[in-house]
Design a protein around this motif. Sequence first.
Motif, PDB file in Angstrom:
ATOM      1  N   GLY A 191      -6.119 -38.789  10.998  1.00 29.16           N
ATOM      2  CA  GLY A 191      -6.794 -40.025  11.375  1.00 29.16           C
ATOM      3  C   GLY A 191      -8.171 -40.194  10.761  1.00 29.16           C
ATOM      4  O   GLY A 191      -8.817 -41.229  10.951  1.00 29.16           O
ATOM      5  N   PHE A 192      -8.621 -39.224   9.995  1.00 27.45           N
ATOM      6  CA  PHE A 192      -9.975 -39.298   9.419  1.00 27.45           C
ATOM      7  C   PHE A 192     -10.049 -40.413   8.364  1.00 27.45           C
ATOM      8  O   PHE A 192      -9.166 -40.553   7.525  1.00 27.45           O
ATOM      9  CB  PHE A 192     -10.340 -37.948   8.788  1.00 27.45           C
ATOM     10  N   VAL A 193     -11.120 -41.190   8.447  1.00 28.86           N
ATOM     11  CA  VAL A 193     -11.346 -42.249   7.450  1.00 28.86           C
ATOM     12  C   VAL A 193     -12.669 -41.952   6.757  1.00 28.86           C
ATOM     13  O   VAL A 193     -13.687 -41.729   7.419  1.00 28.86           O
ATOM     14  CB  VAL A 193     -11.413 -43.635   8.126  1.00 28.86           C
ATOM     15  N   LEU A 194     -12.643 -41.932   5.429  1.00 32.23           N
ATOM     16  CA  LEU A 194     -13.877 -41.688   4.657  1.00 32.23           C
ATOM     17  C   LEU A 194     -14.383 -43.048   4.155  1.00 32.23           C
ATOM     18  O   LEU A 194     -13.813 -43.651   3.249  1.00 32.23           O
ATOM     19  CB  LEU A 194     -13.609 -40.729   3.501  1.00 32.23           C
ATOM     20  N   ALA A 195     -15.464 -43.512   4.790  1.00 33.58           N
ATOM     21  CA  ALA A 195     -15.978 -44.855   4.494  1.00 33.58           C
ATOM     22  C   ALA A 195     -16.788 -44.830   3.197  1.00 33.58           C
ATOM     23  O   ALA A 195     -17.307 -43.776   2.802  1.00 33.58           O
ATOM     24  CB  ALA A 195     -16.854 -45.328   5.652  1.00 33.58           C
TER      25      ALA A 195
END
Length: 639
Positions: free
Chosen positions: A73-77
């Motif tokens: 679920g990690f999102v790298l913005a």
Amino acid sequence: MQSASYRLESAWQPDGGPDGRFTFSLFNLSDRPIENFTIVYTSLTRVIDQKACENATFVKRDANYHEFAPPAGFVLAPGAGWTFAVSGLHRKAVHCTDGAKSAYLTLSDGSHVAVAVSDLLLEGHVSEPPPVLLPEGKLDLPFALQPWPRRIDAEAGEGLPVCLYPAAGASLEDFRAVDTVLALFRRLFEADHVPFSLTPNSQGRALHLERDAALAPEGYELSFSANEVTLCFGGTAGRQYGLTTLAQLLNGARREPAKFRFPIRGTISDAPRYSWRGCHLDVSRQFYPLSDLSRLIDILAWLKLNIFHWHLTDDEAWRLEIKAYPELTTAGVLRGPDGPLLPQLGNGAEPVGGFYSQDDVRRLVVHASALNVEIVPEIDIPGHNAATLVALRDLSDGQEAPESYHSVQGYANNALNPAVSFTYEFLEKVFDEMVELFPSAYIHVGGDEVPDGAWLASPLARTLMEREGISGTFGLQSYFLKQVKDMLSKRGKKLAGWNEVAHGGGVDAEGTLLMAWQTPEVGIELAREGYEVVMTPGQAYYLDMVQAEAWQEPGASWAGTVPPAHTYDYEAEGDFPEELKHRLKGVQACIWSEHFLSRGYFNRLVFPRLPAIAEAAWTPKSEKNWQRFAAIVGLSPKL
Ligand code: ACM
């Protein structure tokens, strides 16, 4: 090159685990957030404990290839970073080049994108002054010669001739020899004044060329006077070396007149210390275009080295075209995220390959032999064959347990199997083609670093061992290499190899030349066993080793720290007993390419140590002088 939209930075903390810990930070410099991706990096400091990571999941490792995923679920913005840590390393990091060499992302749609990488930082590191690797040096005589000649008794003149030209009566062969060195000079020094002219020149000096059967084939003598120079030579190599000496003298005097001069009278009497004056290059770990190899051979000739040991195959790639097995240079060289071979040692999102066609080889052999450089090709067998075994699946024993042994570089089951009959059929065909390409007396067959325990999980190898009464991995290796030696003998070639060829009973020492790389003592042991020996100890002659202990110093360190002064001072003869010295054929530089990702890096590591080895190979011990060497080596051409 376009800058990447992602960058991976890394640091090593000494106290983060038994061998420390890497902390990685991946920055997203693109306009879009990313999720469901994995990151791959290549690093010679391998992760062996897969569970020992924080804020990431280990996905896969294959030798130096490492793949990790962020938490679910990690999102790298855009503009943000993802930091994760990895311990469970197989050794400590010691230098800035011990971290990630390359990286890329595999995005959720399966595409691969480039990630730039930064050098590894040492956490808690304080700034250190750069090490002094080369002193300014000091000259006793104002002559720009490298390697230094055996004997020089010459006086420097004021000014210098515009050029040297063959005197009346020169033969066609003499003209050709002058032309060859003139062309060599022009390639190496594109913007400097040439040393020779074929036509007489009123401001030049006449050069008399005379063959002298009393001189050794590689020997020459020069006599200088105000009006002319005489070059006596033993053979074609001696003539070339004499002309090279003249070109060096003129070039030095012209480029640095405050330091160097051209002789007005006196003599130089010269011949090499060793018959084997080699330089090896590993073109498997990194591919070098043919133009680079051609230039390296030019540099060898300029330094009076006479052997180019061409390491053509290794785990990472098989680079020599073999017409009987085209797969070797398709599946056996192509590395990319989607295979057939995974990225290693600096490879990233773009597939990379590269091999030498047989026409390339022929061209390079002609180029080298015109400069009296012999190309000794190496196919490294039986170990170091991960790429070969992917290209030709039938070389494996299908019943051998996967991952039953690993090489020191982390490759699983990477050795040609002595019990597979196709192994011999394959090698016969490879040698058939090699002997047509390479006129050298030797073919180098590697023989290094077969892991103890190799093949013992192969049912075919077990059967062979029982049938032949062979014990252990090295008994099998010896069984295999004896057959390889026979194959070479039948084709009129002698076997050269690394020092481990002698393990497990070795091969017939008659006509076998081994290279002592592990330690200097190994060389003496080999000579005692009857082998001819070339000294290439990692502790002095491996040019991929770091040159100082500072963290910021680039390079490998497993064989130690190798400052240029140490390379220069090392004496291969060292403790060689008098009665074994006749087996010591010479010395050789080795350029292993795991770390060599650019030309700048190559030049930083190879120079000035390659000229240092050239001087050790040529100049008698009594004439070696580090301060003089240091004062001259700035003139040396680089790649
Ligand atoms: C070697 O360095 N494995 C010959």
